[in-house]
Design an enzyme around this catalytic site. Structure first.
Site, short mmCIF file in Angstrom:
data_model
loop_
_atom_site.label_atom_id
_atom_site.label_comp_id
_atom_site.label_asym_id
_atom_site.label_seq_id
_atom_site.Cartn_x
_atom_site.Cartn_y
_atom_site.Cartn_z
N ASN A 8 65.54 -24.65 46.53
CA ASN A 8 66.59 -25.33 47.28
C ASN A 8 67.83 -25.46 46.39
O ASN A 8 67.76 -26.03 45.29
CB ASN A 8 66.05 -26.72 47.69
CG ASN A 8 67.06 -27.50 48.49
OD1 ASN A 8 68.23 -27.55 48.13
ND2 ASN A 8 66.63 -28.12 49.56
N HIS A 11 71.90 -28.80 45.49
CA HIS A 11 72.57 -29.64 44.50
C HIS A 11 73.49 -28.86 43.57
O HIS A 11 74.25 -29.46 42.80
CB HIS A 11 71.55 -30.52 43.78
CG HIS A 11 70.94 -31.46 44.78
ND1 HIS A 11 71.70 -32.40 45.45
CD2 HIS A 11 69.70 -31.53 45.31
CE1 HIS A 11 70.93 -33.04 46.32
NE2 HIS A 11 69.71 -32.53 46.26
N HIS A 44 70.02 -27.02 52.97
CA HIS A 44 70.09 -28.04 54.02
C HIS A 44 71.55 -28.21 54.42
O HIS A 44 72.36 -28.69 53.62
CB HIS A 44 69.50 -29.35 53.47
CG HIS A 44 69.44 -30.46 54.46
ND1 HIS A 44 68.84 -31.67 54.15
CD2 HIS A 44 69.86 -30.57 55.74
CE1 HIS A 44 68.93 -32.47 55.21
NE2 HIS A 44 69.55 -31.82 56.17
N ARG A 46 73.79 -30.34 56.03
CA ARG A 46 73.80 -31.71 56.56
C ARG A 46 74.95 -31.92 57.53
O ARG A 46 76.00 -31.30 57.41
CB ARG A 46 73.92 -32.71 55.41
CG ARG A 46 72.61 -33.04 54.75
CD ARG A 46 72.78 -34.15 53.73
NE ARG A 46 71.48 -34.63 53.31
CZ ARG A 46 70.85 -35.66 53.86
NH1 ARG A 46 71.40 -36.35 54.84
NH2 ARG A 46 69.66 -36.01 53.43
N ARG A 50 77.74 -32.88 52.97
CA ARG A 50 77.95 -33.43 51.63
C ARG A 50 77.66 -32.42 50.52
O ARG A 50 78.13 -32.58 49.42
CB ARG A 50 77.13 -34.70 51.43
CG ARG A 50 75.65 -34.46 51.30
CD ARG A 50 74.90 -35.72 50.97
NE ARG A 50 74.85 -36.63 52.09
CZ ARG A 50 73.91 -37.56 52.23
NH1 ARG A 50 72.99 -37.70 51.30
NH2 ARG A 50 73.89 -38.36 53.27
N GLU A 71 67.47 -25.76 56.53
CA GLU A 71 67.02 -27.09 56.95
C GLU A 71 68.11 -27.72 57.81
O GLU A 71 69.28 -27.75 57.40
CB GLU A 71 66.78 -27.97 55.73
CG GLU A 71 65.64 -27.52 54.87
CD GLU A 71 65.47 -28.40 53.65
OE1 GLU A 71 66.26 -29.35 53.45
OE2 GLU A 71 64.54 -28.14 52.89
N THR A 102 66.43 -36.80 52.02
CA THR A 102 65.63 -36.91 53.24
C THR A 102 64.48 -37.89 53.01
O THR A 102 63.50 -37.57 52.35
CB THR A 102 65.10 -35.52 53.64
OG1 THR A 102 66.19 -34.60 53.60
CG2 THR A 102 64.51 -35.54 55.03
N GLU A 152 55.86 -28.67 57.05
CA GLU A 152 56.08 -28.89 55.62
C GLU A 152 55.73 -30.35 55.35
O GLU A 152 56.32 -31.26 55.95
CB GLU A 152 57.53 -28.59 55.23
CG GLU A 152 57.77 -28.84 53.75
CD GLU A 152 59.07 -28.25 53.21
OE1 GLU A 152 59.55 -27.24 53.76
OE2 GLU A 152 59.58 -28.82 52.24
N HIS A 195 59.43 -31.77 48.28
CA HIS A 195 60.31 -32.92 48.07
C HIS A 195 59.89 -33.68 46.82
O HIS A 195 58.76 -34.12 46.69
CB HIS A 195 60.37 -33.90 49.25
CG HIS A 195 61.69 -34.61 49.29
ND1 HIS A 195 61.99 -35.67 48.48
CD2 HIS A 195 62.81 -34.36 50.01
CE1 HIS A 195 63.23 -36.05 48.71
NE2 HIS A 195 63.75 -35.27 49.63
N1 PXP Z 1 61.78 -29.70 51.60
C1 PXP Z 1 62.60 -30.33 52.47
C2 PXP Z 1 62.29 -30.26 53.92
C3 PXP Z 1 63.75 -31.00 52.02
O1 PXP Z 1 64.55 -31.64 52.90
C4 PXP Z 1 64.05 -30.98 50.63
C5 PXP Z 1 65.30 -31.63 50.14
O2 PXP Z 1 66.42 -31.11 50.76
C6 PXP Z 1 63.18 -30.30 49.78
C7 PXP Z 1 62.04 -29.68 50.28
C8 PXP Z 1 63.44 -30.21 48.31
O3 PXP Z 1 63.35 -31.48 47.75
P1 PXP Z 1 63.83 -31.68 46.25
O4 PXP Z 1 65.27 -31.32 46.20
O5 PXP Z 1 63.56 -33.12 46.00
O6 PXP Z 1 63.01 -30.78 45.40
#
Ligand code: PXP
Length: 249
Positions: A8, A11, A44, A46, A50, A71, A102, A152, A195
């Site tokens: 992901n 960030h 994602h 949003r 952001r 996402e 999330t 998930e 997550h």
């Molecule tokens: N899976 C989903 C569905 C998420 O919304 C996120 C965060 O956007 C992640 C995985 C990844 O989480 P993290 O950034 O905490 O590793």
């Protein structure tokens, strides 16, 4: 089978947006992740944009050589975007404007009427739909009724308990993840998880036999600071010194 890793890159965009600059580029990060072995890229989009922007999604779709997992919240705007973008995968997540990330899974059971047409349209359009849910039988049953092929499982509470030093709680949550994974897989669902996972918390989740994909972001981007900062500072020192070297303009 070894679970696939979806990286992901949200960030990277968070850091870019903090200064309104052109860098760091999430697409560049995605390519680097792929070159390191990422099996997919997750982003994602949003509602408040952001981090990831619409333009980022367009660039990712154009340049990625691995599947994109988009996402989205279950809103009309996101449905239109996902139908147009036609990503390999669409993961439906709950979204609250004021949250930092999330928080908690989707209430698939409670939102049946909204989710059923949403999922059907995405599936008919060729995207593999997953629902981001808590490790809860009721939510898994709802995903099955809704016709989502993938769930998930939210690993955030497990990871948070681990870092709070609440080891009995994190073990219990891990057990819940294990049970939910086998409950869902026995009923034909593909099981993903993610997550808050880190080097310290990933192992028992990756070991869950039914988990075929992990999505990890925040920690990887955070860790990259420590694995990369040394080289970046050295390079800056080098450039500063070179500017004063003999023959430099
Ligand atoms: N899976 C989903 C569905 C998420 O919304 C996120 C965060 O956007 C992640 C995985 C990844 O989480 P993290 O950034 O905490 O590793």
């Amino acid at each position: 089978m070894i679970p696939r890793l979806g990286v992901n890159i949200d960030h990277v965009a968070t850091i870019r947006n903090a200064r309104g600059s052109q860098y760091p580029d999430p697409v560049h990060a995605a390519k680097l992740a792929v070159s390191a072995g990422a099996d997919g890229i997750t982003a994602h989009l949003r509602e408040d944009r952001r981090h990831i922007s619409d333009a980022d999604i367009e660039s990712l779709l154009k340049s990625l050589t691995v599947p994109l997992n988009l996402e989205i919240a279950a809103t009309d705007e996101m449905l239109q975007i996902a139908l147009k973008a036609r990503p390999h995968a669409a993961c439906i997540v709950p979204e609250k404007r004021e949250e930092r990330t999330t928080e908690g899974g989707l209430d698939a059971a409670g939102l049946y009427d909204d989710l059923a047409p949403f999922i059907r349209k995405l599936r008919d359009n060729g995207s593999r739909v997953s629902l981001f849910i808590e490790a809860d039988y009721k939510q898994i049953d709802a995903a099955l009724t809704l016709g989502a092929p993938v769930v998930e499982l939210h690993t955030g509470a497990y990871a948070d308990a681990f870092y709070a030093g609440e080891f009995a709680k994190s073990e219990a949550l891990l057990e819940q993840l294990n049970k939910a994974a086998s409950y869902g897989a026995e009923r034909g669902l593909e099981i993903h998880a993610g997550h808050g996972l880190t080097f310290e918390t990933v192992t028992p989740v990756a070991a869950i036999e039914q988990v075929s994909e992990l999505n990890i972001g925040h920690f990887l981007i955070s860790d990259a600071i420590f694995s990369g900062l040394h080289g970046s500072v050295s390079r800056m020192k080098e450039l500063i010194a070179l500017a004063r070297a003999d023959g430099a303009e």
